[in-house]
Design an enzyme around this catalytic site. Structure first.
Site, short mmCIF file in Angstrom:
data_model
loop_
_atom_site.label_atom_id
_atom_site.label_comp_id
_atom_site.label_asym_id
_atom_site.label_seq_id
_atom_site.Cartn_x
_atom_site.Cartn_y
_atom_site.Cartn_z
N LYS A 22 1.14 -1.14 -0.13
CA LYS A 22 -0.45 -0.33 0.04
C LYS A 22 1.20 1.49 -0.09
O LYS A 22 1.16 2.51 -0.95
CB LYS A 22 -1.04 0.09 1.04
CG LYS A 22 -1.56 0.84 1.47
CD LYS A 22 -2.39 1.14 2.80
CE LYS A 22 -1.56 0.99 3.78
NZ LYS A 22 -1.72 3.53 4.18
N ASN A 23 1.93 1.10 0.48
CA ASN A 23 2.74 2.22 1.07
C ASN A 23 3.54 2.68 -0.22
O ASN A 23 3.79 3.83 -0.55
CB ASN A 23 3.53 1.84 2.41
CG ASN A 23 2.77 2.04 3.88
OD1 ASN A 23 1.49 2.83 3.14
ND2 ASN A 23 3.91 2.48 4.58
N CYS A 126 -4.77 19.57 9.75
CA CYS A 126 -3.94 20.02 10.74
C CYS A 126 -2.87 21.01 10.78
O CYS A 126 -2.91 21.75 9.39
CB CYS A 126 -3.21 18.67 10.49
SG CYS A 126 -1.93 18.63 9.27
N ARG A 131 3.25 15.66 12.24
CA ARG A 131 3.81 14.02 10.90
C ARG A 131 3.74 15.75 9.84
O ARG A 131 3.17 15.70 9.00
CB ARG A 131 1.82 13.55 10.53
CG ARG A 131 2.06 12.97 11.85
CD ARG A 131 1.18 11.76 11.40
NE ARG A 131 1.59 11.20 10.22
CZ ARG A 131 1.34 9.86 10.29
NH1 ARG A 131 -0.24 9.69 10.71
NH2 ARG A 131 1.47 8.91 9.01
N ASP A 316 5.77 1.26 11.55
CA ASP A 316 4.47 0.55 11.20
C ASP A 316 4.18 -1.20 11.67
O ASP A 316 3.39 -1.63 11.41
CB ASP A 316 4.28 0.54 9.17
CG ASP A 316 3.84 1.77 8.72
OD1 ASP A 316 3.74 2.42 9.83
OD2 ASP A 316 3.75 2.23 8.00
N ARG A 408 -8.06 -1.00 5.25
CA ARG A 408 -6.92 0.31 4.34
C ARG A 408 -6.36 -0.34 4.07
O ARG A 408 -5.74 0.28 3.45
CB ARG A 408 -7.25 1.53 5.53
CG ARG A 408 -8.58 2.78 5.99
CD ARG A 408 -7.97 3.10 6.80
NE ARG A 408 -6.94 4.08 6.08
CZ ARG A 408 -5.65 4.45 7.31
NH1 ARG A 408 -5.77 4.29 8.24
NH2 ARG A 408 -4.72 5.14 6.60
#
Length: 432
Positions: A22-23, A126, A131, A316, A408
């Site tokens: 996914k990343n 944000c 982040r 992660d 997700r």
């Protein structure tokens, strides 16, 4: 809202195919905005985040097609995604879309590099500095972009194009490196990225950009050089295996005992995590098709871990490793150095009977002999799967709520676990 029911106590045995990362898939999809040619991505995972990004790209005018299943396809074969950004109709990424997936903010780089303008909502509204969105904007400003923030939107302009520059990140940032790579590929002149992220997903993006005609050297090291080109073309690229999914299932096997081959993956993508896993008493061996994980007989040994940027232990996998350590012999210390607030799973793991206390950025886990099933709540993507790992070894039944977090980032998690002997089922809304 769907939930997952797990009855613990079953060893895992068999084969688990690992999906595309996914990343890696998300920045690769965003890179389609850099070209008027067709970008074909193979081994794309079937995930909620991928579907959301397709919708976001479609808002800009990107057409997409997905290859259907073919006779002889493996049941877990990744999908092939064709993206055509020939006709960009909108350079604005609205809050209602960007707020649903943080990585979509990265569209600012290709839109700015190719079209000279982008208006993108700050992710989740944000503040700058949380982040580090500020690092991404700093990189664009170094390349000559004019940045203005107005009503929660970043308005970026480069009417005469971006210009090569030296970008020295004060802190390693994967998102910042992705943005800098995409923007610099179409900038005039040379760009030098210092303190670049070394993650495999960064290398995968660079490899794809090179296939599209970019001139990039040094990806995978802390210094990357880019010689800008005037145009990028279409290409075909296969998404690399998901190292976080690989590590997650490896820890699940270590937790439950058993013998599983993780297919279509590579140990070099997560060697630090595999080294730690071996220290727990788990056997890790490389096969022709992937990685074999075995834990038979002996208990789980406590190991201390500190998360670090690649090639260190991945943040992660921190929650998953904590789940494993709840049943280790002895006490382990898990230090989180990448993200604040990444211990939200601690209170939920405690519902199984885990003994965990927090001291600043460190979780101290005293292993227990047994865990007991309980109703638990997923708080984020990685935290949610740590609850699954605990539940697989817990006595009795566990109900994991809010499993949309799992959807997700993990493709067909229940099916992959059931195929190896786990008792796992998805409960739709209304089922008891």
């Amino acid at each position: 809202m769907d939930r997952i029911r797990i009855v613990g106590g079953q060893e895992l045995r068999g084969v688990i195919p690992i999906s595309g990362a996914k990343n890696a898939a998300l920045p690769l999809m965003i890179a389609s905005l850099l070209t008027d040619g067709k970008l074909t991505l193979e081994n794309v995972p079937r995930l909620a985040d991928v579907n959301m990004l397709i919708r976001i790209l479609g808002n800009h005018g990107v057409d997409h097609t997905v290859n259907g299943k073919r006779i002889g396809d493996e049941p877990y074969a990744g999908q092939t995604l064709h993206l055509d950004a020939r006709n960009i109709v909108d350079t604005t990424a609205p809050y209602e879309l960007v707020s649903r997936m943080r990585a979509s903010f990265w569209v600012v780089a290709p839109l700015l590099a190719r079209l000279g303008v982008a208006k993108v909502s700050l992710p989740g509204g944000c503040a700058i500095g949380t982040r580090p969105v500020d690092f991404l904007l700093m990189a664009l400003e170094k390349l000559g972009a004019e940045i203005e923030i107005d009503s929660g939107y970043v308005i970026a302009k480069a009417p005469n194009g971006l210009k090569g520059a030296e970008i020295d990140f004060p802190k390693v940032t994967v998102g910042g490196t992705h943005v800098a790579l995409m923007a610099a590929s179409l900038a005039h002149g040379s760009t030098l990225i210092k303190n670049a992220a070394r993650e495999p997903e960064v290398v995968d993006l660079a490899d794809c950009l090179i296939k599209m005609g970019a001139r990039i050297t040094g990806a995978g090291t802390s210094t990357i050089e880019i010689e800008g080109v005037t145009r990028l073309s279409g290409a075909t690229h296969s998404v690399l295996p998901d190292r976080i999914e690989t590590g997650t299932y490896a820890m699940a096997v270590a937790m439950t005992g058993g013998d599983v081959v993780l297919e279509n993956t590579r140990p070099d993508l997560l060697q630090a995590a595999l080294d730690v896993l071996e220290q727990t008493g788990t056997s890790v061996t490389t096969t022709n098709t992937g990685i074999r994980i075995r834990r038979n007989g002996g208990g789980i040994q406590a190991v201390d871990v500190t998360t670090d940027p690649f090639p260190g232990f991945p943040t992660d996998l921190q929650a998953q490793f904590m789940g494993l350590m709840t049943r280790a012999r002895g006490t382990s210390r898990i230090k989180e150095t990448i993200f604040e607030n990444r211990f939200m799973h601690v209170s939920e793991l405690a519902r199984f009977g885990a003994h965990i206390r927090l001291e600043g950025d460190t979780a101290i886990v005293d292993g227990v002999d047994k865990l007991k099933g309980a109703p638990v709540m997923a708080t984020d993507l990685r935290a949610s799967v740590s609850l699954v790992i605990a539940a697989l070894a817990a006595q009795g039944e566990t109900i994991v709520n809010r499993v949309y977090h799992l959807d997700r980032g993990f493709e067909r998690l229940e099916d992959k676990l059931v195929a190896c002997g786990a008792i796992v089922e998805r409960l739709s809304s209304g089922e008891g």
